[in-house]
Design a protein around this motif. Structure first.
Motif, PDB file in Angstrom:
ATOM      1  N   VAL A 129     -34.624 -18.526 -19.896  1.00 27.29           N
ATOM      2  CA  VAL A 129     -35.345 -19.511 -19.646  1.00 27.29           C
ATOM      3  C   VAL A 129     -36.709 -19.408 -20.488  1.00 27.29           C
ATOM      4  O   VAL A 129     -37.293 -18.332 -20.261  1.00 27.29           O
ATOM      5  CB  VAL A 129     -35.356 -19.988 -18.202  1.00 27.29           C
ATOM      6  CG1 VAL A 129     -36.251 -21.066 -18.005  1.00 27.29           C
ATOM      7  CG2 VAL A 129     -33.987 -20.106 -17.642  1.00 27.29           C
ATOM      8  N   GLU A 130     -37.320 -20.429 -20.860  1.00 33.24           N
ATOM      9  CA  GLU A 130     -38.337 -19.917 -21.815  1.00 33.24           C
ATOM     10  C   GLU A 130     -39.680 -21.116 -21.402  1.00 33.24           C
ATOM     11  O   GLU A 130     -39.205 -22.602 -21.189  1.00 33.24           O
ATOM     12  CB  GLU A 130     -38.204 -20.346 -23.086  1.00 33.24           C
ATOM     13  CG  GLU A 130     -37.693 -19.454 -23.842  1.00 33.24           C
ATOM     14  CD  GLU A 130     -37.521 -19.391 -25.475  1.00 33.24           C
ATOM     15  OE1 GLU A 130     -37.471 -18.529 -26.328  1.00 33.24           O
ATOM     16  OE2 GLU A 130     -37.191 -20.666 -25.763  1.00 33.24           O
ATOM     17  N   GLU A 131     -40.760 -20.772 -20.861  1.00 32.34           N
ATOM     18  CA  GLU A 131     -41.761 -21.917 -20.876  1.00 32.34           C
ATOM     19  C   GLU A 131     -42.775 -21.464 -22.020  1.00 32.34           C
ATOM     20  O   GLU A 131     -43.090 -20.716 -22.242  1.00 32.34           O
ATOM     21  CB  GLU A 131     -42.652 -21.327 -19.651  1.00 32.34           C
ATOM     22  CG  GLU A 131     -41.721 -21.701 -18.050  1.00 32.34           C
ATOM     23  CD  GLU A 131     -40.849 -20.216 -17.667  1.00 32.34           C
ATOM     24  OE1 GLU A 131     -39.498 -20.521 -17.344  1.00 32.34           O
ATOM     25  OE2 GLU A 131     -41.040 -19.234 -18.053  1.00 32.34           O
ATOM     26  N   ARG A 132     -42.884 -22.743 -22.608  1.00 26.43           N
ATOM     27  CA  ARG A 132     -43.693 -22.791 -23.932  1.00 26.43           C
ATOM     28  C   ARG A 132     -44.928 -23.494 -23.844  1.00 26.43           C
ATOM     29  O   ARG A 132     -45.058 -24.462 -23.525  1.00 26.43           O
ATOM     30  CB  ARG A 132     -42.605 -23.314 -24.864  1.00 26.43           C
ATOM     31  CG  ARG A 132     -41.279 -22.882 -25.152  1.00 26.43           C
ATOM     32  CD  ARG A 132     -40.395 -23.766 -26.198  1.00 26.43           C
ATOM     33  NE  ARG A 132     -40.920 -23.530 -27.356  1.00 26.43           N
ATOM     34  CZ  ARG A 132     -40.727 -24.543 -28.373  1.00 26.43           C
ATOM     35  NH1 ARG A 132     -39.941 -25.511 -28.150  1.00 26.43           N
ATOM     36  NH2 ARG A 132     -41.289 -24.215 -29.595  1.00 26.43           N
ATOM     37  N   PHE A 133     -45.910 -22.554 -24.101  1.00 27.46           N
ATOM     38  CA  PHE A 133     -47.563 -23.326 -23.935  1.00 27.46           C
ATOM     39  C   PHE A 133     -48.077 -23.428 -25.536  1.00 27.46           C
ATOM     40  O   PHE A 133     -48.070 -22.355 -26.327  1.00 27.46           O
ATOM     41  CB  PHE A 133     -48.220 -22.110 -23.246  1.00 27.46           C
ATOM     42  CG  PHE A 133     -48.014 -22.120 -21.923  1.00 27.46           C
ATOM     43  CD1 PHE A 133     -48.203 -22.856 -20.944  1.00 27.46           C
ATOM     44  CD2 PHE A 133     -46.789 -21.129 -21.398  1.00 27.46           C
ATOM     45  CE1 PHE A 133     -47.921 -22.606 -19.440  1.00 27.46           C
ATOM     46  CE2 PHE A 133     -46.514 -20.880 -19.992  1.00 27.46           C
ATOM     47  CZ  PHE A 133     -47.127 -21.565 -19.261  1.00 27.46           C
ATOM     48  N   LEU A 134     -48.033 -24.561 -25.793  1.00 25.33           N
ATOM     49  CA  LEU A 134     -48.485 -24.898 -27.275  1.00 25.33           C
ATOM     50  C   LEU A 134     -49.791 -25.692 -26.922  1.00 25.33           C
ATOM     51  O   LEU A 134     -50.001 -26.103 -25.884  1.00 25.33           O
ATOM     52  CB  LEU A 134     -47.418 -25.793 -28.171  1.00 25.33           C
ATOM     53  CG  LEU A 134     -45.961 -25.261 -28.140  1.00 25.33           C
ATOM     54  CD1 LEU A 134     -45.063 -25.797 -27.312  1.00 25.33           C
ATOM     55  CD2 LEU A 134     -45.466 -25.720 -29.407  1.00 25.33           C
ATOM     56  N   LYS A 135     -50.496 -25.986 -27.988  1.00 23.59           N
ATOM     57  CA  LYS A 135     -51.875 -26.679 -28.066  1.00 23.59           C
ATOM     58  C   LYS A 135     -51.567 -28.166 -27.521  1.00 23.59           C
ATOM     59  O   LYS A 135     -50.845 -28.877 -27.900  1.00 23.59           O
ATOM     60  CB  LYS A 135     -52.463 -26.813 -29.337  1.00 23.59           C
ATOM     61  CG  LYS A 135     -53.866 -27.318 -29.531  1.00 23.59           C
ATOM     62  CD  LYS A 135     -54.404 -27.249 -30.681  1.00 23.59           C
ATOM     63  CE  LYS A 135     -55.733 -27.840 -30.579  1.00 23.59           C
ATOM     64  NZ  LYS A 135     -56.527 -27.983 -32.088  1.00 23.59           N
ATOM     65  N   ASP A 136     -52.036 -28.342 -26.335  1.00 22.97           N
ATOM     66  CA  ASP A 136     -52.004 -29.711 -25.827  1.00 22.97           C
ATOM     67  C   ASP A 136     -50.769 -30.266 -25.424  1.00 22.97           C
ATOM     68  O   ASP A 136     -50.220 -31.299 -25.327  1.00 22.97           O
ATOM     69  CB  ASP A 136     -52.617 -30.593 -26.551  1.00 22.97           C
ATOM     70  CG  ASP A 136     -54.196 -30.547 -27.123  1.00 22.97           C
ATOM     71  OD1 ASP A 136     -54.810 -29.838 -26.176  1.00 22.97           O
ATOM     72  OD2 ASP A 136     -54.503 -30.541 -28.298  1.00 22.97           O
ATOM     73  N   ASP A 137     -49.895 -29.200 -25.154  1.00 25.61           N
ATOM     74  CA  ASP A 137     -48.328 -29.528 -24.849  1.00 25.61           C
ATOM     75  C   ASP A 137     -47.950 -28.212 -23.837  1.00 25.61           C
ATOM     76  O   ASP A 137     -48.192 -27.107 -24.126  1.00 25.61           O
ATOM     77  CB  ASP A 137     -47.482 -29.682 -26.074  1.00 25.61           C
ATOM     78  CG  ASP A 137     -46.306 -30.645 -25.766  1.00 25.61           C
ATOM     79  OD1 ASP A 137     -46.171 -30.777 -24.416  1.00 25.61           O
ATOM     80  OD2 ASP A 137     -45.471 -30.780 -26.562  1.00 25.61           O
TER      81      ASP A 137
END
Length: 226
Positions: A129-137
């Motif tokens: 399971v991945e929690e993905r932190f992108l710019k503004d998302d």
């Protein structure tokens, strides 16, 4: 150097040259991958990983991935829980230009690995399971990875063993729309230098919802004690 090692190195060289020539004619990319799994004690392990992904054979960066994590063995060898972090720098081309757009992503991931052996066949299942932190998302993704390693010239995966390697990994987004993210199918050949080091090369086909692309992979596996 033994004849077996010489034969494997010659085979790997032929594959590298063949793929390099092919890569100049198509959009086949190349990934250099390092996987480390260091044993801390009978229960704990440290995972470390670097992936250098190119649009061509080498030199045109598509993505740099650095991943690490701390794992805990539920049983001595076959069942492992791990919590980790990944940093991903991606450099996609801007459509219609030779310019790139650089993006950074931070991930937290949780995974469970279980291993099985049936005769000469070594099987690994990985659930992630991945929690993905992108710019503004922010996004979440589920992944299932199934791999098989089959020694060719030995009965088990030991020193000087040449082996066939295959895997399939499917990625699913948690959103209601566009749930299918991608699927990767791989086939290759590897060599066990000793019980702690393996090298491997092969071809991976990555299928997305709207396109597909092949990648040549060169991998190093290190399991030296911490």
């Amino acid at each position: 150097m033994t004849k077996k090692v010489q034969s494997f190195c010659l085979l790997l060289l032929v594959v590298l040259v063949t793929v390099n020539v092919n890569a100049q004619k198509t959009d086949t990319g190349n990934w250099f991958l390092y996987f480390g799994n260091q044993k801390i004690n009978n229960r704990w392990n440290w995972h470390n990983e670097v992936q250098y992904r190119n649009y061509n054979f080498a030199g045109d960066l598509e993505q740099l991935l650095i991943r690490t994590g701390l794992g805990y063995n539920l049983t001595e060898n076959n069942n492992n829980l791990l919590l980790g972090y990944g940093y991903i720098r991606t450099e996609p081309y801007i459509a219609g230009t030779d310019d790139k757009l650089k993006t950074d992503e931070h991930r937290i991931y949780q995974q469970f690995i279980t291993k099985q052996q049936f005769g000469r066949i070594n099987i690994q299942h990985r659930y992630r399971v991945e929690e993905r932190f992108l710019k503004d998302d922010f996004k979440m993704r589920l992944r299932y990875f199934l791999s098989l390693n089959i020694p060719i010239n030995k009965k088990v995966m030991e020193k000087n063993a040449i082996y066939a390697s295959m895997y399939n990994e499917i990625f699913l987004n948690t959103t209601k729309q566009n749930q299918f993210d991608r699927d990767r199918i791989y086939g290759g050949i590897g060599y066990c230098i000793n019980k702690n080091f393996k090298v491997e090369a092969g071809i991976m086909s990555q299928m997305l919802s709207d396109k597909s692309r092949s990648q040549f992979q060169i991998m190093v596996f290190n399991s030296l004690p911490f």
